[in-house]
Design an enzyme around this catalytic site. Sequence first.
Site, PDB file in Angstrom:
ATOM      1  N   GLY A  70       0.791  -1.235   0.000  1.00  0.00           N
ATOM      2  CA  GLY A  70       0.000   0.000   0.000  1.00  0.00           C
ATOM      3  C   GLY A  70       0.821   1.281   0.000  1.00  0.00           C
ATOM      4  O   GLY A  70       0.265   2.355   0.223  1.00  0.00           O
ATOM      5  N   TYR A 102       6.620 -13.472 -14.553  1.00  0.00           N
ATOM      6  CA  TYR A 102       5.595 -12.592 -13.941  1.00  0.00           C
ATOM      7  C   TYR A 102       4.205 -13.071 -14.363  1.00  0.00           C
ATOM      8  O   TYR A 102       3.298 -13.210 -13.524  1.00  0.00           O
ATOM      9  CB  TYR A 102       5.852 -11.160 -14.407  1.00  0.00           C
ATOM     10  CG  TYR A 102       4.801 -10.147 -14.006  1.00  0.00           C
ATOM     11  CD1 TYR A 102       4.769  -9.598 -12.728  1.00  0.00           C
ATOM     12  CD2 TYR A 102       3.831  -9.728 -14.925  1.00  0.00           C
ATOM     13  CE1 TYR A 102       3.814  -8.655 -12.371  1.00  0.00           C
ATOM     14  CE2 TYR A 102       2.875  -8.783 -14.574  1.00  0.00           C
ATOM     15  CZ  TYR A 102       2.867  -8.247 -13.300  1.00  0.00           C
ATOM     16  OH  TYR A 102       1.910  -7.319 -12.956  1.00  0.00           O
ATOM     17  N   LYS A 136       0.929 -14.522 -12.071  1.00  0.00           N
ATOM     18  CA  LYS A 136      -0.415 -13.938 -12.090  1.00  0.00           C
ATOM     19  C   LYS A 136      -1.453 -14.967 -12.518  1.00  0.00           C
ATOM     20  O   LYS A 136      -2.570 -15.005 -11.994  1.00  0.00           O
ATOM     21  CB  LYS A 136      -0.436 -12.714 -13.006  1.00  0.00           C
ATOM     22  CG  LYS A 136       0.432 -11.558 -12.507  1.00  0.00           C
ATOM     23  CD  LYS A 136       0.008 -11.099 -11.113  1.00  0.00           C
ATOM     24  CE  LYS A 136       0.696  -9.820 -10.671  1.00  0.00           C
ATOM     25  NZ  LYS A 136       0.237  -9.369  -9.350  1.00  0.00           N
TER      26      LYS A 136
END
Length: 251
Positions: free
Chosen positions: A13, A159, A163
């Site tokens: 965050g 990557y 995902k």
Amino acid sequence: MSDDRPVSIVSGGSRGLGLAAVERLLDRGDRVATFSRRGSDRLDDLASHAPQRLFAARIDAADPTAITGFVAATVTRFGRIDHCVANAAVAAEGVLATTADETVANLLAVNLQGAIVLTRECVRQWLVQRRTAVPSPGPSVVLVSSIVASRGSPGLTVYAATKAGLEAFGRSLARELGSRGIRVNSIAPGFLETELSASLSPADRARIVRRTPLGRLGTPLDVVGAIDFLTSDRAAFVTGQTLIIDGGGAA
Ligand SMILES: NC(=O)c1ccc[n+]([C@@H]2O[C@H](COP(=O)([O-])OP(=O)(O)OC[C@H]3O[C@@H](n4cnc5c(N)ncnc54)[C@H](OP(=O)(O)O)[C@@H]3O)[C@@H](O)[C@H]2O)c1
């Protein structure tokens, strides 16, 4: 007096999409717990303005023990958890033939293992919460995937694998937890204007914009509405889905 405001966890965050999600969830009244390795000035600023509603830790998503400790600390701080947004991730560009073992291991550890362990810890907490009170709306998980999981992208193979794995994890978990009222969904953004995509060459950027029907790269603000929706009772009958947010179909 007990605080009934929902508690949302957002990993990663400190900037980019994760920071935008923290801000949106605070704006709607949630209490928010987040972590990243380094934090950021903006996160410190938010924490100083809403110390009772924002818990920001510095941990590495590749460390399962640290994630377990973070979730326990969130429960100690806020008393419960309602939503989990698994957003923290790293990207590493390069053709597979020259990708080092450490790069593969780190992508798997942060993007896949980190998200799975974070989700597991939240699920364990929800099974405990169920015995005391049923939170309303029911708990939910949002897994932040990427359009490359389904479309593919040269130079992003590992990557993309992390995902795609995350989306598969989410679909199965949605089936596993549906009877307990726990929803699990993924979102798959196209390329966004953040630090993660800063290494895009001008030529690649121009190609993506050209192929995107809406004619531009996305921004974190284009995506946070979906996180807000999927973690709300407006999405009470939505689970096991992947929502693509890519301006209409760039690869
Ligand atoms: N940007 C894009 O084009 C794009 C497209 C599709 C999907 N996504 C996905 O959207 C999500 C957010 O991406 P973004 O563009 O906002 O990325 P970003 O700007 O690079 O931000 C990533 C966040 O994750 C944190 N993070 C990274 N590695 C971490 C680790 N090992 N432990 C703890 N925290 C870690 C970062 O903080 P620290 O570095 O301080 O740890 C940061 O807060 C990711 O899941 C990404 O895969 C992005």
